[in-house]
Design an enzyme around this catalytic site. Sequence first.
Site, PDB file in Angstrom:
ATOM      1  N   PHE A  62     -68.257   7.054 -76.527  1.00 54.09           N
ATOM      2  CA  PHE A  62     -67.128   7.381 -75.666  1.00 54.09           C
ATOM      3  C   PHE A  62     -65.804   6.816 -76.187  1.00 54.09           C
ATOM      4  O   PHE A  62     -64.732   7.325 -75.859  1.00 54.09           O
ATOM      5  CB  PHE A  62     -67.422   6.823 -74.268  1.00 54.09           C
ATOM      6  CG  PHE A  62     -66.339   7.051 -73.254  1.00 54.09           C
ATOM      7  CD1 PHE A  62     -65.963   8.332 -72.896  1.00 54.09           C
ATOM      8  CD2 PHE A  62     -65.702   5.983 -72.640  1.00 54.09           C
ATOM      9  CE1 PHE A  62     -64.974   8.560 -71.941  1.00 54.09           C
ATOM     10  CE2 PHE A  62     -64.721   6.181 -71.691  1.00 54.09           C
ATOM     11  CZ  PHE A  62     -64.350   7.483 -71.337  1.00 54.09           C
ATOM     12  N   TYR A  63     -65.868   5.772 -76.997  1.00 54.31           N
ATOM     13  CA  TYR A  63     -64.642   5.132 -77.458  1.00 54.31           C
ATOM     14  C   TYR A  63     -63.824   6.089 -78.327  1.00 54.31           C
ATOM     15  O   TYR A  63     -64.320   6.621 -79.316  1.00 54.31           O
ATOM     16  CB  TYR A  63     -64.944   3.862 -78.252  1.00 54.31           C
ATOM     17  CG  TYR A  63     -65.582   2.751 -77.442  1.00 54.31           C
ATOM     18  CD1 TYR A  63     -65.559   2.764 -76.046  1.00 54.31           C
ATOM     19  CD2 TYR A  63     -66.204   1.675 -78.063  1.00 54.31           C
ATOM     20  CE1 TYR A  63     -66.145   1.743 -75.299  1.00 54.31           C
ATOM     21  CE2 TYR A  63     -66.778   0.650 -77.326  1.00 54.31           C
ATOM     22  CZ  TYR A  63     -66.748   0.702 -75.946  1.00 54.31           C
ATOM     23  OH  TYR A  63     -67.324  -0.312 -75.219  1.00 54.31           O
ATOM     24  N   THR A  64     -62.583   6.272 -77.950  1.00 51.00           N
ATOM     25  CA  THR A  64     -61.646   7.191 -78.604  1.00 51.00           C
ATOM     26  C   THR A  64     -62.321   8.528 -78.943  1.00 51.00           C
ATOM     27  O   THR A  64     -62.155   9.073 -80.036  1.00 51.00           O
ATOM     28  CB  THR A  64     -61.017   6.564 -79.869  1.00 51.00           C
ATOM     29  OG1 THR A  64     -62.047   6.091 -80.745  1.00 51.00           O
ATOM     30  CG2 THR A  64     -60.105   5.413 -79.499  1.00 51.00           C
ATOM     31  N   GLY A  66     -65.229   9.434 -79.748  1.00 50.58           N
ATOM     32  CA  GLY A  66     -66.082   9.489 -80.926  1.00 50.58           C
ATOM     33  C   GLY A  66     -65.389   9.034 -82.196  1.00 50.58           C
ATOM     34  O   GLY A  66     -66.054   8.781 -83.216  1.00 50.58           O
TER      35      GLY A  66
END
Length: 368
Positions: A62-64, A66
């Site tokens: 979920f971070y940035t 992918g």
Amino acid sequence: MSFDQYYLLGRSGLRVSRLSLGTMNFGKDGFHAPYGKTEDEVRPILRRYLEAGGNFIDTADFYTAGASETILGKLIADAGVRERVVLTSKFTNSIDPGDPNAGGNGRKHMIRAIEASLRRLRTDYLDLYLLHTWDRITPVEEVLRTFDDLTKAGKIRYAGLSDVPAWYAARAQTLAEAHSLAPMVNLQLPYSLAARTIETEHVPAGQALGLGITAWSPLGGGFLTGKYRNSDKGLTGEGRLSGAGGGLEWNDQQWELLKTLETVAGELGVTMAQVALNWVVTQPGIASAIVGASSAEQLGSSLAALDFELPAELRAELDAASAVPPGDLYKMFTPEYQSWLINVGVKVGDKPVGYQPVVRNWAPEKQI
């Protein structure tokens, strides 16, 4: 500072650094874009961590959107350190709106998520794979079976949980043990001097069930660095929390805590952030603290948090300033209450001092 001491994560043989590198700001896409960094900006951050001997790296699909995994995968490949690092990622959150199976903790999404993460990270396995958030509806048995299948298939080495109720973690670990499934070894939770509520249930659960806790947001989102102040206009200071407190409310006790933290830091000749990090990583049940950084210099300052010992009297001051009073039920589990009603007139402990001495695999002159 350089890491020359590593500890086992939970009830496992996995050796990890006491400070883990958080990569939520690697990339400039999606939800985390406002404070994201480009590949060129984060390369020196990862290099600084690796040069210090750090081996525990945390990301999530979920971070940035992918991009964190994509950038991290490239940087790890460029550095040629895949086998050296303990690479962690997480699943649950969706980056594909409208698809009900593109998020959550069901088997379909778990398998889809791990395959996508492996592609982005340029690896054929993860050292540690975590359920990111309890979705409230997926049967825990389904999660455990899928974790077990991924372990047997060689896709992951260890499994764990992040941001779940303590009862859920206890049920998951108990079922895994009862049915000889891959056990959980890690529990990732928010924990800092400004947020100690996990001490009520989660920390004892982790200690009893072999779940090493990794603390995220150990600086309270930057609150404990001292760069924010309380004024008639509310929270002031430049950073992620600016603008209506970044959606967070800070109470009088937390503002008073900053004063104590500043005093302790002054006595030790270190920064407030370093004291706050040192306190977290030396708390009971805590295996590692996740630190992010906007520059290599900032990361270096965080790593130096392990270069000093927090004296008992100063720790006591911090404990008192940040204490969370137990709720009505939990008052029954305090030594004061139980010595009054249960162990009247006698002193009872679980084991005598020295019953289970700490095992350290290094020479006496290097003991801490």
